[in-house]
Design a protein around this motif. Structure first.
Motif, PDB file in Angstrom:
ATOM      1  N   GLU A   1      32.568  32.586  39.156  1.00  0.00           N
ATOM      2  CA  GLU A   1      31.685  33.070  40.224  1.00  0.00           C
ATOM      3  C   GLU A   1      32.385  34.031  41.186  1.00  0.00           C
ATOM      4  N   PHE A   2      33.679  34.219  41.051  1.00  0.00           N
ATOM      5  CA  PHE A   2      34.389  35.111  41.966  1.00  0.00           C
ATOM      6  C   PHE A   2      33.765  36.505  41.944  1.00  0.00           C
ATOM      7  N   PRO A   3      33.763  37.191  43.080  1.00  0.00           N
ATOM      8  CA  PRO A   3      33.268  38.577  43.102  1.00  0.00           C
ATOM      9  C   PRO A   3      34.149  39.468  42.216  1.00  0.00           C
ATOM     10  N   ASP A   4      33.583  40.579  41.767  1.00  0.00           N
ATOM     11  CA  ASP A   4      34.292  41.491  40.866  1.00  0.00           C
ATOM     12  C   ASP A   4      35.634  41.944  41.425  1.00  0.00           C
ATOM     13  N   GLU A   5      35.728  42.192  42.726  1.00  0.00           N
ATOM     14  CA  GLU A   5      36.980  42.660  43.324  1.00  0.00           C
ATOM     15  C   GLU A   5      38.075  41.600  43.190  1.00  0.00           C
ATOM     16  N   ILE A   6      37.719  40.340  43.338  1.00  0.00           N
ATOM     17  CA  ILE A   6      38.689  39.254  43.203  1.00  0.00           C
ATOM     18  C   ILE A   6      39.088  39.106  41.731  1.00  0.00           C
ATOM     19  N   LYS A   7      38.108  39.188  40.832  1.00  0.00           N
ATOM     20  CA  LYS A   7      38.415  39.122  39.402  1.00  0.00           C
ATOM     21  C   LYS A   7      39.375  40.235  39.007  1.00  0.00           C
ATOM     22  N   GLU A   8      39.136  41.432  39.524  1.00  0.00           N
ATOM     23  CA  GLU A   8      40.010  42.561  39.211  1.00  0.00           C
ATOM     24  C   GLU A   8      41.437  42.279  39.677  1.00  0.00           C
ATOM     25  N   ALA A   9      41.592  41.770  40.886  1.00  0.00           N
ATOM     26  CA  ALA A   9      42.932  41.472  41.406  1.00  0.00           C
ATOM     27  C   ALA A   9      43.625  40.406  40.546  1.00  0.00           C
ATOM     28  N   ILE A  10      42.880  39.422  40.090  1.00  0.00           N
ATOM     29  CA  ILE A  10      43.465  38.368  39.255  1.00  0.00           C
ATOM     30  C   ILE A  10      43.846  38.917  37.878  1.00  0.00           C
ATOM     31  N   VAL A  11      43.019  39.776  37.319  1.00  0.00           N
ATOM     32  CA  VAL A  11      43.356  40.411  36.034  1.00  0.00           C
ATOM     33  C   VAL A  11      44.646  41.217  36.186  1.00  0.00           C
ATOM     34  N   TYR A  12      44.758  41.964  37.279  1.00  0.00           N
ATOM     35  CA  TYR A  12      45.984  42.722  37.525  1.00  0.00           C
ATOM     36  C   TYR A  12      47.177  41.773  37.588  1.00  0.00           C
ATOM     37  N   GLN A  13      47.021  40.650  38.277  1.00  0.00           N
ATOM     38  CA  GLN A  13      48.107  39.689  38.392  1.00  0.00           C
ATOM     39  C   GLN A  13      48.509  39.149  37.023  1.00  0.00           C
ATOM     40  N   ILE A  14      47.528  38.821  36.193  1.00  0.00           N
ATOM     41  CA  ILE A  14      47.811  38.319  34.842  1.00  0.00           C
ATOM     42  C   ILE A  14      48.622  39.351  34.059  1.00  0.00           C
TER      43      ILE A  14
END
Length: 187
Positions: free
Chosen positions: A37-50
């Motif tokens: 359910e995270f907003p797209d901006e948060i998902k993007e930051a997490i993908v970058y972290q991964i």
């Protein structure tokens, strides 16, 4: 307690650094799985972290003023995970660390997106990966688990150096000729 050689201390650093990065990538993948359910901006930051955390052990690191190493060799990645591994390094090199316009011809990544609204306002930006499929995240967990185990086994060869060390928190020096190879960390 035996004092590890300079090369042994670099090896301890190599596998500890790799393990820490892979634990970070695994934790970020677990977070994304747990929170769709995270907003797209948060998902993007997490993908970058991964991607960044995963790729660190497979890219050059400076360990002395004149020496660079790649902490983990490509051959530690099992064949079934090679496509995912390659994808992460490509994403790091061509989408996250840099934005190459021709990086992914079949996907909208790094392409200029033009948005014009009814008032004639124009917004320009580039598309980034903001999410990953659950199957890719599950594969990431398995791959990270495998590589973390590899690092633990490798660093285990050097743990005998710490047997007689007094309880506390220390910083390992990878300097060639340090005054102390293990320095007590003051809180």
């Amino acid at each position: 307690m035996s004092v590890p050689s300079h090369q042994d201390r670099i090896e301890i650093w190599r596998y500890t650094y790799a393990r820490s990065s892979l634990i970070e990538a695994r934790a970020a993948a677990k977070l994304l799985i747990a929170h769709p359910e995270f907003p797209d901006e948060i998902k993007e930051a997490i993908v970058y972290q991964i991607v960044i955390a995963y790729a660190r052990p497979f890219t050059k690191s400076q360990v002395t003023d004149s020496k660079r190493i790649v902490p983990l060799a490509i051959d530690v990645v099992p064949a079934e995970f090679q496509p995912l591994h390659d994808e992460y390094l490509q994403m790091r090199d061509r989408t996250i660390g840099h934005r190459d316009a021709v990086a992914f011809p079949s996907a909208p990544l790094n392409k200029v997106i033009v948005h014009v609204d009814n008032a004639g306002f124009v917004e320009l930006h580039t598309v980034s990966p903001f999410t990953m499929l659950d199957s890719g995240l599950q594969q990431t967990l398995l791959l990270c688990d495998h590589l973390i185990k590899h690092c633990v086994l490798k660093v285990g060869d050097y743990c005998h150096h710490f047997v007689a060390v007094a309880p506390g928190t220390y910083v390992l020096s990878i300097d060639e000729n340090p005054a102390e190879w293990l320095m007590k960390r003051v809180p």
